[in-house]
Write an enzyme that holds these catalytic residues in place. Structure first.
Site, PDB file in Angstrom:
ATOM      1  N   ALA A 149      19.785   0.285  -2.169  1.00  0.00           N
ATOM      2  CA  ALA A 149      19.428   1.164  -1.050  1.00  0.00           C
ATOM      3  C   ALA A 149      20.417   1.046   0.100  1.00  0.00           C
ATOM      4  O   ALA A 149      20.036   1.065   1.266  1.00  0.00           O
ATOM      5  CB  ALA A 149      18.016   0.852  -0.574  1.00  0.00           C
ATOM      6  N   HIS A 150      21.702   0.914  -0.229  1.00  0.00           N
ATOM      7  CA  HIS A 150      22.765   0.880   0.771  1.00  0.00           C
ATOM      8  C   HIS A 150      23.697   2.061   0.518  1.00  0.00           C
ATOM      9  O   HIS A 150      24.014   2.378  -0.636  1.00  0.00           O
ATOM     10  CB  HIS A 150      23.550  -0.433   0.684  1.00  0.00           C
ATOM     11  N   ARG A 236      25.749 -14.366 -23.632  1.00  0.00           N
ATOM     12  CA  ARG A 236      27.191 -14.630 -23.700  1.00  0.00           C
ATOM     13  C   ARG A 236      27.844 -14.531 -22.317  1.00  0.00           C
ATOM     14  O   ARG A 236      28.866 -15.172 -22.071  1.00  0.00           O
ATOM     15  CB  ARG A 236      27.877 -13.657 -24.653  1.00  0.00           C
ATOM     16  N   HIS A 260       9.206  -5.821  -7.932  1.00  0.00           N
ATOM     17  CA  HIS A 260      10.584  -6.289  -8.079  1.00  0.00           C
ATOM     18  C   HIS A 260      10.756  -7.286  -9.212  1.00  0.00           C
ATOM     19  O   HIS A 260      11.840  -7.372  -9.793  1.00  0.00           O
ATOM     20  CB  HIS A 260      11.064  -6.927  -6.766  1.00  0.00           C
ATOM     21  N   ASP A 283      11.701  -8.520   2.176  1.00  0.00           N
ATOM     22  CA  ASP A 283      12.703  -7.455   2.073  1.00  0.00           C
ATOM     23  C   ASP A 283      12.053  -6.123   2.463  1.00  0.00           C
ATOM     24  O   ASP A 283      12.374  -5.071   1.916  1.00  0.00           O
ATOM     25  CB  ASP A 283      13.290  -7.380   0.663  1.00  0.00           C
ATOM     26  N   GLY A 319      14.039  -1.815  -1.020  1.00  0.00           N
ATOM     27  CA  GLY A 319      13.259  -2.880  -0.391  1.00  0.00           C
ATOM     28  C   GLY A 319      11.815  -2.814  -0.855  1.00  0.00           C
ATOM     29  O   GLY A 319      11.497  -2.279  -1.920  1.00  0.00           O
TER      30      GLY A 319
END
Length: 396
Positions: A149-150, A236, A260, A283, A319
């Site tokens: 959310a940026h 891996r 989340h 958050d 968030g």
């Protein structure tokens, strides 16, 4: 001079650093805790010297825990720290304080550097007057592929000169900065933050396992909302999750809202990191403590439906709408954590990380009288900050 009226809370289960005290009492003198102790420690003598002038609170059937410490929160009560005004920032503080967060750090979101500097200047004044515990810069020094959310158009590599600009704007109140250490200038910026006593947090990152190890060796000590906005754990290519979980120098943030993280993943984090290396965060964005609707988050627009926040246009989770009391209740009633471990994750550990553990984060004599009263279902019925009721319990 008139004697100071004390508040004496009796009959509750009190969560102390030494364990849970049954049918215990907590005395508050002014802004500080006077005597939180196990019952019977005074051979029948009354350590409080209770008099008719004391304010007595009978809290049988309740719990008393330390005030919650939220080291990663963006908004609440319909307001946002990124709005850049003291008035709106205080609306956020008030909304979360009523849900038990007696200490919180204001988190920004990615923006233009000059705008972030202006936000930091406003927030630093609130830190200086005691309303906030610091400023957390989340972005713009994060990986484009993990921006969440940026705003991706505002992201940049963590040039140490740009990092220093934000620290200077915060005037000594910056407590944490989240970055992707694999980006150009990442390790140098981690070292710069460590030198200035600011927490370097690994997050919104595409770092490999080895790159994450290098960041930790350079001074990174926090995983920003572990598991979210980073590569998944691979057999891996273990990526950052394995490196952050295994290193005892790192505290991992977890968003315990049921959206989340799957419960099994949260339990795995506790098993591997241990209760002393987990910090629950909200958050939270503006919808916390309000409800569904459309809200700004920095330069982006977020829609909240059924309590889940998503960026309009991309659908990325933006968030949470969580408050710390909800995180505590879920930890105990859904995740099955012992109450003492939940207290560590919501109070003691983040207070220690922020460097305020000598004043808050646990119920001990001489510390700030920050506490939350919970009923038998772990729903908050009282919140006290520095000896004053924010929410006063009805059972008196």
């Amino acid at each position: 001079m008139t004697a100071m009226t004390r508040k004496v809370l009796t009959g509750a289960r009190v969560v102390l650093p030494s364990g849970v005290a049954e049918d215990a009492r907590v005395a508050v003198e002014g802004r500080t805790l006077a005597v939180p102790d196990l019952p019977g420690a005074y051979d029948g003598a009354d350590p409080y010297g209770a008099t008719a002038g004391d304010d007595m609170y009978e809290l049988a059937g309740h719990w008393i825990v330390p005030g919650f410490v939220d080291m990663h929160v963006h908004g609440g009560g319909g307001a946002s720290f990124s709005a850049g005004t003291a008035e709106e920032a205080l609306e956020v503080v008030d909304a979360h304080r009523r849900h038990g967060s007696t200490t919180m750090v204001a988190s920004t979101v990615t923006g233009d550097l000059d705008d972030l500097a202006r936000q930091a200047a406003v927030l630093s004044e609130l830190v200086e007057q005691g309303d906030l515990a610091g400023v957390h810069f989340e972005g713009p020094f994060i990986a484009p592929g993990r921006c969440g959310a940026h705003d991706p158009t505002l992201l940049r590599a963590p040039d140490p000169a740009d990092v220093r600009k934000l620290l200077d704007a915060a005037r000594g109140t910056a407590r944490m900065l989240t970055l992707a250490p694999e980006l150009r200038g990442g390790l140098e910026s981690v070292r710069l933050l460590a030198e200035h006593g600011v927490i370097a947090a690994v997050g919104h990152t595409d770092a490999t396992y080895d790159a994450t190890r290098q960041a930790i060796d350079a001074g990174a000590t926090v995983a920003t909302h572990l598991f979210n906005a980073m590569p998944g754990l691979g057999h891996r290519a273990p990526g950052p999750i394995a490196a952050l979980l295994e290193d005892e120098r790192v505290t991992v943030e977890l968003i315990n809202d049921g959206t989340h993280l799957h419960q099994a993943v949260l339990e795995m984090a506790f098993r591997h990191a241990g209760a002393d290396r987990v910090a629950f965060i909200t958050d939270a964005m503006g919808a916390a403590a309000v409800g569904d609707g459309v809200y700004p988050l920095g330069p982006l627009t977020v829609e909240v439906r059924d309590g889940v926040a998503r960026v309009v246009g991309t659908g990325s989770i933006a968030g949470s709408t969580l408050t710390m009391d909800q995180a505590f209740r879920r930890a105990v009633t859904v995740d099955g954590l012992p109450v003492a471990d939940a207290v560590r994750a919501l109070s003691t550990n983040p207070a220690r990380l922020l460097g305020v553990g000598d004043r808050v984060g646990s119920l001990e004599p001489g510390k700030d009288a920050d506490l939350v009263v919970l009923d038998a279902d772990f729903t908050p019925v009282g919140v006290m900050r520095k000896g004053e009721w924010v929410v006063q319990p009805a059972c008196v």
